[in-house]
Scaffold this active site. Structure first.
Site, PDB file in Angstrom:
ATOM      1  N   ASN A 211       0.848  -1.195   0.000  1.00  0.00           N
ATOM      2  CA  ASN A 211       0.000   0.000   0.000  1.00  0.00           C
ATOM      3  C   ASN A 211       0.877   1.237   0.000  1.00  0.00           C
ATOM      4  O   ASN A 211       2.109   1.141  -0.017  1.00  0.00           O
ATOM      5  CB  ASN A 211      -0.971  -0.022   1.193  1.00  0.00           C
ATOM      6  CG  ASN A 211      -0.217  -0.068   2.512  1.00  0.00           C
ATOM      7  OD1 ASN A 211       0.503   0.858   2.852  1.00  0.00           O
ATOM      8  ND2 ASN A 211      -0.369  -1.166   3.245  1.00  0.00           N
ATOM      9  N   ASP A 282      -4.735  -6.421   5.472  1.00  0.00           N
ATOM     10  CA  ASP A 282      -5.724  -7.265   6.149  1.00  0.00           C
ATOM     11  C   ASP A 282      -5.648  -8.704   5.636  1.00  0.00           C
ATOM     12  O   ASP A 282      -5.990  -9.639   6.346  1.00  0.00           O
ATOM     13  CB  ASP A 282      -7.126  -6.705   5.928  1.00  0.00           C
ATOM     14  CG  ASP A 282      -7.324  -5.421   6.729  1.00  0.00           C
ATOM     15  OD1 ASP A 282      -6.835  -5.358   7.869  1.00  0.00           O
ATOM     16  OD2 ASP A 282      -7.946  -4.470   6.201  1.00  0.00           O
ATOM     17  N   LYS A 292       8.013 -17.629 -10.174  1.00  0.00           N
ATOM     18  CA  LYS A 292       7.373 -16.509 -10.854  1.00  0.00           C
ATOM     19  C   LYS A 292       6.215 -17.017 -11.713  1.00  0.00           C
ATOM     20  O   LYS A 292       6.390 -17.974 -12.488  1.00  0.00           O
ATOM     21  CB  LYS A 292       8.400 -15.776 -11.726  1.00  0.00           C
ATOM     22  CG  LYS A 292       7.838 -14.509 -12.311  1.00  0.00           C
ATOM     23  CD  LYS A 292       8.833 -13.791 -13.187  1.00  0.00           C
ATOM     24  CE  LYS A 292       8.120 -12.663 -13.909  1.00  0.00           C
ATOM     25  NZ  LYS A 292       8.831 -12.208 -15.077  1.00  0.00           N
ATOM     26  N   PRO A 310      -3.221 -11.851  10.860  1.00  0.00           N
ATOM     27  CA  PRO A 310      -3.532 -11.548  12.261  1.00  0.00           C
ATOM     28  C   PRO A 310      -3.671 -10.044  12.450  1.00  0.00           C
ATOM     29  O   PRO A 310      -2.967  -9.276  11.776  1.00  0.00           O
ATOM     30  CB  PRO A 310      -2.316 -12.084  13.024  1.00  0.00           C
ATOM     31  CG  PRO A 310      -1.228 -12.234  12.021  1.00  0.00           C
ATOM     32  CD  PRO A 310      -1.885 -12.420  10.679  1.00  0.00           C
ATOM     33  N   ASP A 311      -4.561  -9.623  13.328  1.00  0.00           N
ATOM     34  CA  ASP A 311      -4.677  -8.201  13.668  1.00  0.00           C
ATOM     35  C   ASP A 311      -3.701  -7.945  14.814  1.00  0.00           C
ATOM     36  O   ASP A 311      -3.939  -8.366  15.954  1.00  0.00           O
ATOM     37  CB  ASP A 311      -6.114  -7.859  14.065  1.00  0.00           C
ATOM     38  CG  ASP A 311      -6.294  -6.358  14.235  1.00  0.00           C
ATOM     39  OD1 ASP A 311      -5.378  -5.707  14.791  1.00  0.00           O
ATOM     40  OD2 ASP A 311      -7.334  -5.833  13.812  1.00  0.00           O
ATOM     41  N   ILE A 312      -2.596  -7.271  14.485  1.00  0.00           N
ATOM     42  CA  ILE A 312      -1.505  -7.109  15.470  1.00  0.00           C
ATOM     43  C   ILE A 312      -1.987  -6.292  16.662  1.00  0.00           C
ATOM     44  O   ILE A 312      -1.813  -6.668  17.822  1.00  0.00           O
ATOM     45  CB  ILE A 312      -0.279  -6.434  14.817  1.00  0.00           C
ATOM     46  CG1 ILE A 312       0.157  -7.226  13.579  1.00  0.00           C
ATOM     47  CG2 ILE A 312       0.865  -6.304  15.816  1.00  0.00           C
ATOM     48  CD1 ILE A 312       1.161  -6.509  12.679  1.00  0.00           C
ATOM     49  N   PHE A 328      -4.009   3.427  15.027  1.00  0.00           N
ATOM     50  CA  PHE A 328      -4.205   4.424  13.974  1.00  0.00           C
ATOM     51  C   PHE A 328      -5.339   3.941  13.089  1.00  0.00           C
ATOM     52  O   PHE A 328      -5.513   2.743  12.898  1.00  0.00           O
ATOM     53  CB  PHE A 328      -2.935   4.608  13.137  1.00  0.00           C
ATOM     54  CG  PHE A 328      -2.096   5.757  13.595  1.00  0.00           C
ATOM     55  CD1 PHE A 328      -1.428   5.701  14.806  1.00  0.00           C
ATOM     56  CD2 PHE A 328      -1.988   6.918  12.828  1.00  0.00           C
ATOM     57  CE1 PHE A 328      -0.659   6.771  15.245  1.00  0.00           C
ATOM     58  CE2 PHE A 328      -1.228   7.990  13.254  1.00  0.00           C
ATOM     59  CZ  PHE A 328      -0.563   7.920  14.470  1.00  0.00           C
ATOM     60  N   LYS A 342     -14.018   2.357  15.526  1.00  0.00           N
ATOM     61  CA  LYS A 342     -12.815   1.513  15.448  1.00  0.00           C
ATOM     62  C   LYS A 342     -12.112   1.431  16.796  1.00  0.00           C
ATOM     63  O   LYS A 342     -11.589   0.388  17.174  1.00  0.00           O
ATOM     64  CB  LYS A 342     -11.865   2.036  14.370  1.00  0.00           C
ATOM     65  CG  LYS A 342     -10.822   1.027  13.961  1.00  0.00           C
ATOM     66  CD  LYS A 342     -10.090   1.412  12.698  1.00  0.00           C
ATOM     67  CE  LYS A 342     -10.895   1.125  11.447  1.00  0.00           C
ATOM     68  NZ  LYS A 342     -10.189   1.459  10.213  1.00  0.00           N
ATOM     69  N   LYS A 346     -11.381  -2.152  18.353  1.00  0.00           N
ATOM     70  CA  LYS A 346     -10.005  -2.608  18.624  1.00  0.00           C
ATOM     71  C   LYS A 346      -9.723  -2.674  20.122  1.00  0.00           C
ATOM     72  O   LYS A 346      -8.677  -3.166  20.533  1.00  0.00           O
ATOM     73  CB  LYS A 346      -8.991  -1.667  17.964  1.00  0.00           C
ATOM     74  CG  LYS A 346      -9.104  -1.595  16.447  1.00  0.00           C
ATOM     75  CD  LYS A 346      -8.077  -2.447  15.753  1.00  0.00           C
ATOM     76  CE  LYS A 346      -8.244  -2.314  14.254  1.00  0.00           C
ATOM     77  NZ  LYS A 346      -7.265  -3.085  13.501  1.00  0.00           N
TER      78      LYS A 346
HETATM   79  N1  CTP Z   1      -3.704  -3.124  12.419  1.00  0.00           N
HETATM   80  C1  CTP Z   1      -2.908  -4.154  12.867  1.00  0.00           C
HETATM   81  N2  CTP Z   1      -2.966  -5.373  12.259  1.00  0.00           N
HETATM   82  C2  CTP Z   1      -3.782  -5.573  11.193  1.00  0.00           C
HETATM   83  C3  CTP Z   1      -4.588  -4.511  10.724  1.00  0.00           C
HETATM   84  C4  CTP Z   1      -4.524  -3.298  11.353  1.00  0.00           C
HETATM   85  O1  CTP Z   1      -2.171  -3.974  13.840  1.00  0.00           O
HETATM   86  N3  CTP Z   1      -3.794  -6.763  10.622  1.00  0.00           N
HETATM   87  C5  CTP Z   1      -3.674  -1.835  13.141  1.00  0.00           C
HETATM   88  C6  CTP Z   1      -3.084  -0.702  12.347  1.00  0.00           C
HETATM   89  O2  CTP Z   1      -1.698  -0.577  12.582  1.00  0.00           O
HETATM   90  C7  CTP Z   1      -3.857   0.483  12.911  1.00  0.00           C
HETATM   91  C8  CTP Z   1      -5.208  -0.078  13.257  1.00  0.00           C
HETATM   92  O3  CTP Z   1      -4.991  -1.488  13.391  1.00  0.00           O
HETATM   93  O4  CTP Z   1      -3.292   0.927  14.129  1.00  0.00           O
HETATM   94  C9  CTP Z   1      -6.315   0.198  12.262  1.00  0.00           C
HETATM   95  O5  CTP Z   1      -6.082  -0.370  11.035  1.00  0.00           O
HETATM   96  P1  CTP Z   1      -7.106  -0.210   9.810  1.00  0.00           P
HETATM   97  O6  CTP Z   1      -6.571  -1.028   8.693  1.00  0.00           O
HETATM   98  O7  CTP Z   1      -7.344   1.207   9.551  1.00  0.00           O
HETATM   99  O8  CTP Z   1      -8.395  -0.820  10.402  1.00  0.00           O
HETATM  100  P2  CTP Z   1      -9.060  -2.178  10.196  1.00  0.00           P
HETATM  101  O9  CTP Z   1      -9.279  -2.726  11.522  1.00  0.00           O
HETATM  102  O10 CTP Z   1      -8.264  -3.018   9.253  1.00  0.00           O
HETATM  103  O11 CTP Z   1     -10.463  -1.800   9.555  1.00  0.00           O
HETATM  104  P3  CTP Z   1     -10.868  -1.427   8.054  1.00  0.00           P
HETATM  105  O12 CTP Z   1      -9.732  -1.855   7.142  1.00  0.00           O
HETATM  106  O13 CTP Z   1     -12.100  -2.140   7.858  1.00  0.00           O
HETATM  107  O14 CTP Z   1     -11.038   0.066   8.041  1.00  0.00           O
END
Ligand code: CTP
Length: 400
Positions: A211, A282, A292, A310-312, A328, A342, A346
């Protein structure tokens, strides 16, 4: 202009590192400081007063008996009204003089005669054996005990051809140290863990999904936390940025690697604050190819499948004893509504919202902070200014 309005007396002693101080002088003046140069006779063997006067824009002093000062007391007058005295390079001999309060030239006398509230910072520069000599080490211990701040030295190749400890810090590192010396150490004794930058999820060995995050905001926050005295670890995705000075950086590529690196750090050291600035993917490609992927025909397109990463931030916030967690949110619209939702989702005490496509890759940003009491805007500014403000906001909240 982090040093706007500051008067710095910059002393040079004898050493080849004098050449780096030309650049430091430029850096200090660009940061808004007025720089007043004092040189020992030895320093003038390495760089001329003419150069230093041209760069600083101020008269250079080398002599204790300089009659240009109306009362003929440059050792007193030059430091009155100064915000700091910096000696760079600081030779072995000059450290010995400082340790013993010697006054045998203008610079040494000026240091002893400085008002007690004016900080003295020194940047040692010498051969490795001179640095390691027990007498030097004794003197360094003494000057530290006397409240003199010692910047560096660093290890590396030396002008004499030997390798080891004793190289003077680089001009940009000294500038960072000088700027940091004016910051209140509100996070002293605290450890701060930060994620920053994008992640990169491979499709095959040469392609991937990423990204537009540049890492600038997260790196600026790491720098601001270090300036506030914290011990900072930065877990970064791929960016074009150097590690901020003073910050330990762990390089990662994928969301899973970033997650694992965060968990390793949390297990290894007690972290007081966790700030998740990274734009984490995500999803990752579940059927990434180890070779390749070839275009076999014009109509053929690869079929990518995705698995959730995983959502860190959520994993850290769910720990039994989590650090103070700051998230963030990069939204594209409806920031006020989505930010509050959010934060709750979270389960973090503080969430920082911004409009992703207004900030990714840019030097400026504007932030909205969401906490249990509602929201607060930090108006548009450069990312370093916002980072300092955010660190102040976090410090206030963890000190309650
Ligand atoms: N984050 C994380 N691990 C992930 C996704 C997000 O730690 N796999 C953290 C980001 O570093 C940020 C926060 O979660 O601090 C919000 O991330 P964001 O991508 O904006 O939110 P999402 O929960 O993914 O929701 P959405 O994409 O639906 O807006």
């Amino acid at each position: 202009m982090r040093l706007a309005g500051k008067k710095i007396v910059l002393g040079l002693t004898g050493g080849i590192a004098c050449y780096k101080v030309a650049e430091l002088t430029r850096g200090l003046t660009k940061a808004g400081a007025s720089v007043h140069i004092v040189m020992t006779q030895s320093a003038t063997q390495f760089i001329t007063p003419v150069t230093m006067q041209a760069l600083s824009g101020n008269t250079v002093y080398t002599d204790q008996w300089d009659a240009r000062i109306p009362n003929n007391m440059p050792h007193i007058d030059l430091t009155r009204g100064a915000d700091a005295i910096v000696i760079a390079p600081c030779s072995t001999n000059f450290i010995a003089k400082l340790a013993h309060g010697a006054c045998d030239d203008l610079l040494s006398t000026l240091c002893v005669a400085r008002p007690h509230h004016v900080p003295l910072l020194i940047a040692p520069a010498m051969n490795v054996e001179m640095w390691l000599n027990p007498a030097t080490q004794r003197n360094v211990t003494q000057v530290k005990a006397d409240g003199i701040k010692v910047l560096g030295p660093a290890a590396g190749e030396q002008a004499c051809g030997e390798v080891g400890m004793g190289r003077m810090l680089e001009a940009d590192q000294l500038l960072t140290e000088i700027i940091a010396s004016f910051q209140a150490k509100t996070l002293a004794g605290k450890s701060v863990l930060i994620t920053a930058g994008p992640t990169f999820e491979p499709i095959d060995p040469v392609r991937g999904i990423t990204n537009l995050s540049s890492g600038k905001m997260g790196y600026a926050i790491a720098q601001a936390a270090w300036e506030a005295g914290a011990d900072v670890t930065l877990i970064s995705g791929p960016t074009a940025l150097d590690a901020p000075y003073g910050v330990r950086k762990v390089q990662t590529q994928t969301a899973q690697q970033m997650h694992d690196a965060v968990m390793v750090e949390l297990a290894a050291h007690h972290q007081h604050v966790f700030i998740a600035v990274a734009a984490v993917a995500d999803w990752r490609v579940a059927n990434a190819s180890s070779q390749k992927i070839k275009k076999t025909s014009d109509s053929d397109t690869p079929q990518l499948q995705f698995a959730q990463n995983p959502d860190i931030l959520a994993s850290v916030a769910a720990l039994a004893e989590p650090p103070y967690c700051v998230g963030f949110a990069a939204e594209s619209e409806n920031l006020l509504e989505y930010g509050a939702v959010k934060r709750a989702k979270k389960n973090v005490p503080l969430l920082v919202g911004n409009i992703g496509h207004h900030t990714f890759g840019k030097d400026e940003n504007e932030l909205v902070l969401f906490d249990v009491n509602g929201h607060k805007a930090l108006p548009r500014a450069d990312k370093h200014t916002l980072a300092i403000q955010l660190i102040q906001e976090i410090t206030q909240r963890i000190s309650k």
